[in-house]
Design a protein around this motif. Structure first.
Motif, short mmCIF file in Angstrom:
data_model
loop_
_atom_site.label_atom_id
_atom_site.label_comp_id
_atom_site.label_asym_id
_atom_site.label_seq_id
_atom_site.Cartn_x
_atom_site.Cartn_y
_atom_site.Cartn_z
N GLU A 1 89.05 101.12 -19.69
CA GLU A 1 88.07 101.41 -20.73
C GLU A 1 87.48 102.81 -20.58
OE1 GLU A 1 85.21 98.26 -20.51
OE2 GLU A 1 86.64 96.77 -21.28
N GLN B 1 91.16 105.47 -24.87
CA GLN B 1 90.08 105.41 -25.85
C GLN B 1 90.49 106.07 -27.16
OE1 GLN B 1 86.44 107.12 -24.44
NE2 GLN B 1 86.27 105.75 -22.70
N ILE B 2 91.10 107.25 -27.04
CA ILE B 2 91.53 107.98 -28.24
C ILE B 2 92.61 107.18 -28.98
CG2 ILE B 2 92.74 110.04 -29.06
CD1 ILE B 2 91.29 111.57 -26.80
N GLU C 1 90.82 104.18 -30.67
CA GLU C 1 89.92 104.61 -31.74
C GLU C 1 90.68 105.08 -32.98
OE1 GLU C 1 87.16 108.41 -32.21
OE2 GLU C 1 86.36 107.00 -30.72
N ASN C 2 91.82 105.71 -32.78
CA ASN C 2 92.59 106.25 -33.90
C ASN C 2 93.75 105.36 -34.30
OD1 ASN C 2 91.30 108.94 -34.46
ND2 ASN C 2 91.57 109.02 -32.25
N SER C 3 93.77 104.14 -33.77
CA SER C 3 94.78 103.13 -34.12
C SER C 3 96.20 103.62 -33.92
CB SER C 3 94.59 102.66 -35.57
OG SER C 3 93.32 102.08 -35.73
N GLN D 1 93.05 97.55 -30.66
CA GLN D 1 92.03 97.00 -29.77
C GLN D 1 92.58 95.81 -28.99
OE1 GLN D 1 88.92 98.31 -29.12
NE2 GLN D 1 88.95 96.80 -27.48
N LYS E 1 82.70 108.83 -23.26
CA LYS E 1 82.89 108.36 -24.63
C LYS E 1 83.62 109.49 -25.34
CE LYS E 1 82.11 105.41 -27.92
NZ LYS E 1 82.72 104.12 -27.90
N ARG F 1 85.67 111.05 -28.67
CA ARG F 1 85.75 110.93 -30.11
C ARG F 1 86.67 112.03 -30.63
NH1 ARG F 1 80.91 112.47 -31.44
NH2 ARG F 1 81.51 114.33 -32.54
N THR G 1 87.77 114.00 -34.02
CA THR G 1 87.33 114.25 -35.38
C THR G 1 88.27 115.23 -36.05
OG1 THR G 1 85.86 116.00 -34.62
CG2 THR G 1 84.88 113.82 -34.89
#
Length: 188
Positions: free
Chosen positions: A21, A27-28, A31-33, A40, A121, A123, A125
């Motif tokens: 995790e 994570q990337i 988050e971006n499927s 998930q 965390k 992200r 964008t």
């Protein structure tokens, strides 16, 4: 005796999940499927698969763990991890498994807690960049990845985000190769 082993096994499983995790590449991907609509669920399954891999192969070398994780990321999330994080995550997992084998539940709990505190965390964008000599129809969309630290410790594992001024790191046009892929480089 069996209860202590089950407790140790549960702590190892929790440590594996904490390490995965906290892994920015995973994570990337989630988050971006990158793994599809069930990204998930795949990430949750990945924790169990890694745990089982260690239990079935007690004397793993670091490169075997790296290869296994890299293969899972490629097969399940269509992601090739080249950011240097594979050896780090593999080392964490291998260290936790050695604690498990020795029955050192306290060390497992401490390591999982430490990983959770340092968790980043991440992200991604979308950014739109335009060349000065081209019109809006030819603009390109790139991804910018930023990491923020959810925990108190920041000992170089999870860098603090930089200001969004002109010096902040973005994907340069020379990093986009002809076939549409983007070269992602590690910060120097």
């Amino acid at each position: 005796m069996a209860g202590a082993e089950e407790d140790s096994r549960a702590l190892f499983g929790a440590g594996v999940r904490a390490a995965l995790e906290a892994w920015p590449a995973l994570q990337i991907a989630v988050e971006n499927s990158f793994g599809g609509v069930h990204s998930q669920e795949k990430a949750e399954w990945l924790g169990g698969a890694v745990e089982e891999y260690f239990f079935r192969n007690a004397d793993l070398e670091l490169d075997e763990v790296e290869d296994f994780l890299g293969e899972l990321m490629t097969n399940e999330f269509d992601t090739v991890v080249e950011d240097g994080s594979l050896p780090q995550v593999s080392q964490q997992l291998q260290t936790m498994f050695h604690h498990f084998q020795r029955g050192d539940g306290a060390a497992l709990k401490e390591m999982a807690s430490h990983i959770t505190q340092r968790k980043c965390k991440v992200r991604a964008t979308a950014l739109t960049t335009r060349e000065a000599d081209k019109d809006d129809a030819n603009s390109m969309e790139d991804m910018e990845v930023t990491a923020t630290n959810d925990g108190a410790a920041t000992d170089g594992v999870c860098p603090q985000p930089e200001s969004s001024g002109p010096d902040s790191q973005t994907i340069k046009e020379e990093d986009i190769v002809e076939d549409g892929w983007t070269i992602v480089r590690r910060k120097k």
